[in-house]
Design an enzyme around this catalytic site. Structure first.
Site, short mmCIF file in Angstrom:
data_model
loop_
_atom_site.label_atom_id
_atom_site.label_comp_id
_atom_site.label_asym_id
_atom_site.label_seq_id
_atom_site.Cartn_x
_atom_site.Cartn_y
_atom_site.Cartn_z
N SER A 146 0.86 -1.20 0.00
CA SER A 146 0.00 0.00 0.00
C SER A 146 0.88 1.24 0.00
O SER A 146 1.97 1.23 0.60
CB SER A 146 -0.88 0.03 1.25
OG SER A 146 -1.50 1.30 1.39
N TYR A 160 -1.96 -0.28 10.09
CA TYR A 160 -2.14 -0.77 8.71
C TYR A 160 -0.91 -0.42 7.87
O TYR A 160 -0.35 -1.28 7.18
CB TYR A 160 -3.40 -0.14 8.11
CG TYR A 160 -3.58 -0.41 6.63
CD1 TYR A 160 -4.08 -1.63 6.18
CD2 TYR A 160 -3.26 0.56 5.68
CE1 TYR A 160 -4.24 -1.88 4.81
CE2 TYR A 160 -3.43 0.32 4.32
CZ TYR A 160 -3.91 -0.89 3.89
OH TYR A 160 -4.07 -1.13 2.54
#
Ligand code: NAP
Length: 255
Positions: A146, A160
């Site tokens: 990501s 995350y």
């Protein structure tokens, strides 16, 4: 006449979003696609249906990647279907926006179990089957990172972002570990992609809110990320390993 060997690719979290787009495209390479899902069986069945409708082969299999027993069950299904040639480590979750000083151990355990430990365990099982060191014939692994790994996602989900930072590192390390064993390992690092993940993190309007701030003034689509994954899974990328490809429309492209 000799029976043609069936080849299998496993996509974790293949029922929705980026994973579903990847499954639909991978079927075109002639592999049986194992569409993994955690809860949404109807979404997974609809992906299978779409693949079968165009003459492809797919099977939906439930399995929560935060549980090793489920992962072993998934790979048992792979072995039943044919020879594993690829793994897309796509299953991943976010959580509600929180500062680090508010995070519980339950939140952190879930985040790292799904996004990181699950990815490692799936990679472990794939390497055991595809590596020439273990008698396999090679294959490809693509991990979902990501853009958050470079941004850190402060005030939102640093956990995350950190899990995805570890995916970047694991991609490079594993790629080198198995480079001479016939396995290529790469990652894509999506930016803001228009899927359900934002709503599941409690921010259904995140795409609408952010798009004017993005370099291309729009979010990406699941298909745009899937096309990059398809290339990394295919023979067209036969000399590419350890690469981390930003598919972020220019978001967070600087180191
Ligand atoms: P999504 O739309 O929320 O879909 C998530 C998929 O993962 C679903 O198929 C879901 O299954 C499955 N899943 C969730 N938890 C699982 C578990 N514990 N075990 C097995 N499967 C599980 O997500 P997405 O946006 O497509 O994201 C896919 C990947 O791209 C993730 O790794 C994510 O971190 C990464 N990514 C996404 C974006 C973005 O903006 N969308 C940006 C950067 C990176 P069910 O249908 O059963 O729930």
């Amino acid at each position: 006449m000799a029976e043609v060997e069936k080849t299998v690719v496993l996509v974790t979290g293949g029922s929705r979003g980026i994973g579903a787009a990847v499954c639909r495209k991978l079927a075109g390479l002639g592999h049986t696609v194992l569409v993994n899902y955690a809860n949404n069986s109807s979404a997974a069945q609809s992906v299978v249906h779409d693949i079968e409708a165009v003459g492809g082969q797919a099977v939906a299999v439930q399995g929560d990647v935060q549980h090793e027993a489920d992962i072993l069950k998934l790979f048992g299904e792979v072995d039943r279907l044919g020879r594993l040639v690829g793994l897309v480590n796509n299953a991943g979750v976010v959580d509600h926006a929180q500062r680090v000083d508010e995070m519980t151990v339950d939140r952190l355990t879930r985040m790292f179990s799904i996004n990181l430990v699950g990815t490692f365990l799936c990679a472990r099982e794939a390497v055991k089957r595809m590596s020439t060191r273990h008698g396999g014939k090679g294959g490809a692994i693509v991990n979902l990172g990501s853009a958050g790994s470079k941004l850190g996602s402060p005030g939102q989900y640093v956990d995350y972002a950190a899990s995805k930072g570890a995916i970047d590192t694991m991609t490079v390390g594993l790629a080198l570990e198995v480079a001479e064993e016939g396995i290529r390992v790469n990652a894509v690092r999506p930016g803001i992609i228009d899927t359900d993940i934002h709503a599941s993190g409690g921010a259904p309007d995140r795409v609408a809110q952010l798009q004017s701030k993005l370099p291309m003034k729009r979010a990406g689509t699941a298909d745009e990320v899937a096309d990059a994954i398809l290339w990394l899974m295919s023979e067209q990328s036969s000399y590419t390993t350890g690469a981390i490809l930003d598919v972020s429309g220019g978001r967070a492209i600087l180191p």
